[in-house]
Design a protein around this motif. Structure first.
Motif, PDB file in Angstrom:
ATOM      1  N   MET A 145       0.836  -1.211   0.000  1.00 28.07           N
ATOM      2  CA  MET A 145       0.000   0.000   0.000  1.00 28.07           C
ATOM      3  C   MET A 145       0.868   1.258   0.000  1.00 28.07           C
ATOM      4  O   MET A 145       0.579   2.219  -0.714  1.00 28.07           O
ATOM      5  CB  MET A 145      -0.929   0.003   1.209  1.00 28.07           C
ATOM      6  CG  MET A 145      -1.914  -1.146   1.256  1.00 28.07           C
ATOM      7  SD  MET A 145      -3.368  -0.944   0.251  1.00 28.07           S
ATOM      8  CE  MET A 145      -4.123   0.462   0.992  1.00 28.07           C
ATOM      9  N   ALA A 146       1.924   1.262   0.795  1.00 31.12           N
ATOM     10  CA  ALA A 146       2.810   2.429   0.842  1.00 31.12           C
ATOM     11  C   ALA A 146       3.492   2.653  -0.509  1.00 31.12           C
ATOM     12  O   ALA A 146       3.653   3.799  -0.952  1.00 31.12           O
ATOM     13  CB  ALA A 146       3.846   2.266   1.951  1.00 31.12           C
ATOM     14  N   THR A 147       3.865   1.573  -1.156  1.00 28.32           N
ATOM     15  CA  THR A 147       4.481   1.696  -2.473  1.00 28.32           C
ATOM     16  C   THR A 147       3.494   2.307  -3.468  1.00 28.32           C
ATOM     17  O   THR A 147       3.835   3.235  -4.209  1.00 28.32           O
ATOM     18  CB  THR A 147       4.956   0.319  -2.976  1.00 28.32           C
ATOM     19  OG1 THR A 147       5.894  -0.223  -2.035  1.00 28.32           O
ATOM     20  CG2 THR A 147       5.608   0.421  -4.344  1.00 28.32           C
ATOM     21  N   GLY A 150       2.891   5.967  -2.593  1.00 22.90           N
ATOM     22  CA  GLY A 150       4.040   6.788  -2.987  1.00 22.90           C
ATOM     23  C   GLY A 150       4.089   7.011  -4.486  1.00 22.90           C
ATOM     24  O   GLY A 150       4.369   8.116  -4.959  1.00 22.90           O
ATOM     25  N   LEU A 151       3.798   5.966  -5.237  1.00 17.53           N
ATOM     26  CA  LEU A 151       3.793   6.088  -6.692  1.00 17.53           C
ATOM     27  C   LEU A 151       2.686   7.039  -7.153  1.00 17.53           C
ATOM     28  O   LEU A 151       2.904   7.887  -8.023  1.00 17.53           O
ATOM     29  CB  LEU A 151       3.613   4.703  -7.319  1.00 17.53           C
ATOM     30  CG  LEU A 151       3.620   4.631  -8.833  1.00 17.53           C
ATOM     31  CD1 LEU A 151       4.876   5.259  -9.429  1.00 17.53           C
ATOM     32  CD2 LEU A 151       3.495   3.173  -9.268  1.00 17.53           C
ATOM     33  N   LEU A 152       1.510   6.918  -6.546  1.00 15.86           N
ATOM     34  CA  LEU A 152       0.414   7.821  -6.897  1.00 15.86           C
ATOM     35  C   LEU A 152       0.787   9.270  -6.573  1.00 15.86           C
ATOM     36  O   LEU A 152       0.606  10.166  -7.406  1.00 15.86           O
ATOM     37  CB  LEU A 152      -0.870   7.421  -6.170  1.00 15.86           C
ATOM     38  CG  LEU A 152      -2.086   8.318  -6.405  1.00 15.86           C
ATOM     39  CD1 LEU A 152      -2.453   8.391  -7.886  1.00 15.86           C
ATOM     40  CD2 LEU A 152      -3.261   7.814  -5.577  1.00 15.86           C
ATOM     41  N   VAL A 167       6.887  -0.821 -11.383  1.00 17.28           N
ATOM     42  CA  VAL A 167       7.063  -0.565  -9.952  1.00 17.28           C
ATOM     43  C   VAL A 167       6.109  -1.441  -9.143  1.00 17.28           C
ATOM     44  O   VAL A 167       6.499  -2.064  -8.149  1.00 17.28           O
ATOM     45  CB  VAL A 167       6.834   0.932  -9.633  1.00 17.28           C
ATOM     46  CG1 VAL A 167       6.867   1.187  -8.136  1.00 17.28           C
ATOM     47  CG2 VAL A 167       7.861   1.787 -10.360  1.00 17.28           C
ATOM     48  N   ILE A 168       4.858  -1.493  -9.566  1.00 14.83           N
ATOM     49  CA  ILE A 168       3.876  -2.319  -8.867  1.00 14.83           C
ATOM     50  C   ILE A 168       4.280  -3.795  -8.946  1.00 14.83           C
ATOM     51  O   ILE A 168       4.161  -4.531  -7.958  1.00 14.83           O
ATOM     52  CB  ILE A 168       2.456  -2.081  -9.425  1.00 14.83           C
ATOM     53  CG1 ILE A 168       2.001  -0.660  -9.097  1.00 14.83           C
ATOM     54  CG2 ILE A 168       1.471  -3.117  -8.898  1.00 14.83           C
ATOM     55  CD1 ILE A 168       1.904  -0.351  -7.605  1.00 14.83           C
ATOM     56  N   ALA A 169       4.758  -4.237 -10.093  1.00  8.22           N
ATOM     57  CA  ALA A 169       5.190  -5.640 -10.235  1.00  8.22           C
ATOM     58  C   ALA A 169       6.306  -5.968  -9.247  1.00  8.22           C
ATOM     59  O   ALA A 169       6.277  -7.028  -8.595  1.00  8.22           O
ATOM     60  CB  ALA A 169       5.640  -5.908 -11.668  1.00  8.22           C
ATOM     61  N   ARG A 170       7.278  -5.076  -9.120  1.00 11.85           N
ATOM     62  CA  ARG A 170       8.368  -5.324  -8.165  1.00 11.85           C
ATOM     63  C   ARG A 170       7.852  -5.381  -6.738  1.00 11.85           C
ATOM     64  O   ARG A 170       8.282  -6.219  -5.940  1.00 11.85           O
ATOM     65  CB  ARG A 170       9.443  -4.248  -8.302  1.00 11.85           C
ATOM     66  CG  ARG A 170      10.233  -4.394  -9.605  1.00 11.85           C
ATOM     67  CD  ARG A 170      11.325  -3.393  -9.711  1.00 11.85           C
ATOM     68  NE  ARG A 170      12.375  -3.742  -8.732  1.00 11.85           N
ATOM     69  CZ  ARG A 170      13.454  -3.009  -8.543  1.00 11.85           C
ATOM     70  NH1 ARG A 170      13.644  -1.914  -9.256  1.00 11.85           N
ATOM     71  NH2 ARG A 170      14.351  -3.372  -7.656  1.00 11.85           N
ATOM     72  N   ALA A 171       6.920  -4.487  -6.397  1.00  7.77           N
ATOM     73  CA  ALA A 171       6.367  -4.470  -5.044  1.00  7.77           C
ATOM     74  C   ALA A 171       5.528  -5.712  -4.775  1.00  7.77           C
ATOM     75  O   ALA A 171       5.611  -6.313  -3.695  1.00  7.77           O
ATOM     76  CB  ALA A 171       5.537  -3.209  -4.829  1.00  7.77           C
ATOM     77  N   VAL A 172       4.719  -6.127  -5.741  1.00  3.64           N
ATOM     78  CA  VAL A 172       3.915  -7.350  -5.574  1.00  3.64           C
ATOM     79  C   VAL A 172       4.829  -8.551  -5.434  1.00  3.64           C
ATOM     80  O   VAL A 172       4.624  -9.395  -4.537  1.00  3.64           O
ATOM     81  CB  VAL A 172       2.928  -7.529  -6.754  1.00  3.64           C
ATOM     82  CG1 VAL A 172       2.329  -8.934  -6.770  1.00  3.64           C
ATOM     83  CG2 VAL A 172       1.821  -6.480  -6.689  1.00  3.64           C
ATOM     84  N   ASP A 173       5.860  -8.644  -6.261  1.00  3.59           N
ATOM     85  CA  ASP A 173       6.802  -9.764  -6.161  1.00  3.59           C
ATOM     86  C   ASP A 173       7.490  -9.790  -4.796  1.00  3.59           C
ATOM     87  O   ASP A 173       7.652 -10.854  -4.193  1.00  3.59           O
ATOM     88  CB  ASP A 173       7.833  -9.715  -7.285  1.00  3.59           C
ATOM     89  CG  ASP A 173       7.221 -10.066  -8.631  1.00  3.59           C
ATOM     90  OD1 ASP A 173       6.118 -10.661  -8.669  1.00  3.59           O
ATOM     91  OD2 ASP A 173       7.857  -9.734  -9.665  1.00  3.59           O
TER      92      ASP A 173
END
Length: 178
Positions: A145-147, A150-152, A167-173
């Motif tokens: 959620m923080a990622t 922050g991106l938003l 970015v979301i893919a890296r955070a989900v992984d």
């Protein structure tokens, strides 16, 4: 909800999102909504009532728009979060700016509808992470959620074209990693 109230709330979101919280006055809302003078104050007697009304409106609109997609895979989660950020920083950018401004303006009680919206979304993400990666993944909800937050914020303030999906893919992984 009356058409006058709806028009006032839509105009208020556009004012706050476009010009900041100081633009939120009864008179400015009336003018922006092309309503007769005094119309907004008939629905929201005080500035606090107006702020509260706008917060409740934003939360209700976001619940309506959310249409939480069915998420069965990692790729579904990445696509869903990416789409949400694209919408919030694109077509719904004024509403996103208004939400940020109102979060900063409101006390905890007034911000409650936005906080409840956030809690529901967090619970949804936690459940998905748990389903996809088990209990340890569910514990990574705050990180993911923080990622995304922050991106938003980065897209809203610095780079409206910042890439989202990678970015979301890296955070989900990272959240799903054992």
């Amino acid at each position: 909800m009356s058409n006058t109230r709806r028009r006032a709330l839509q105009a208020a979101v556009e004012l706050v999102g476009g010009e900041g919280i100081r633009a939120l006055t009864h008179g400015r809302v009336d003018a922006a909504a092309a309503l007769p003078p005094g119309s907004t104050s008939n629905h929201f007697r005080t500035r606090t009532a107006l702020v509260t009304g706008v917060i409740e409106w934003i939360a209700a609109e976001e619940r309506t728009d959310a249409g939480m997609p069915r998420i069965d895979t990692r790729d579904d989660l990445i696509a869903g979060l990416t789409r949400m950020i694209d919408v919030q920083s694109g077509p719904q950018a004024l509403r996103t700016r208004a939400r940020y401004a109102l979060f900063l303006e409101a006390d905890a009680q007034t911000a409650q509808p936005l906080l409840e919206q956030r809690t529901a979304f967090e619970s949804w993400v936690r459940g998905i992470l748990h389903d996809l990666g088990g209990p340890s993944a569910g514990e990574q909800t705050g990180f993911l959620m923080a990622t995304a937050d922050g991106l938003l914020l980065h897209r809203m303030t610095v780079d409206p074209d910042a890439p989202v999906e990678a970015v979301i893919a890296r955070a989900v992984d990272a959240a799903l990693a054992p």
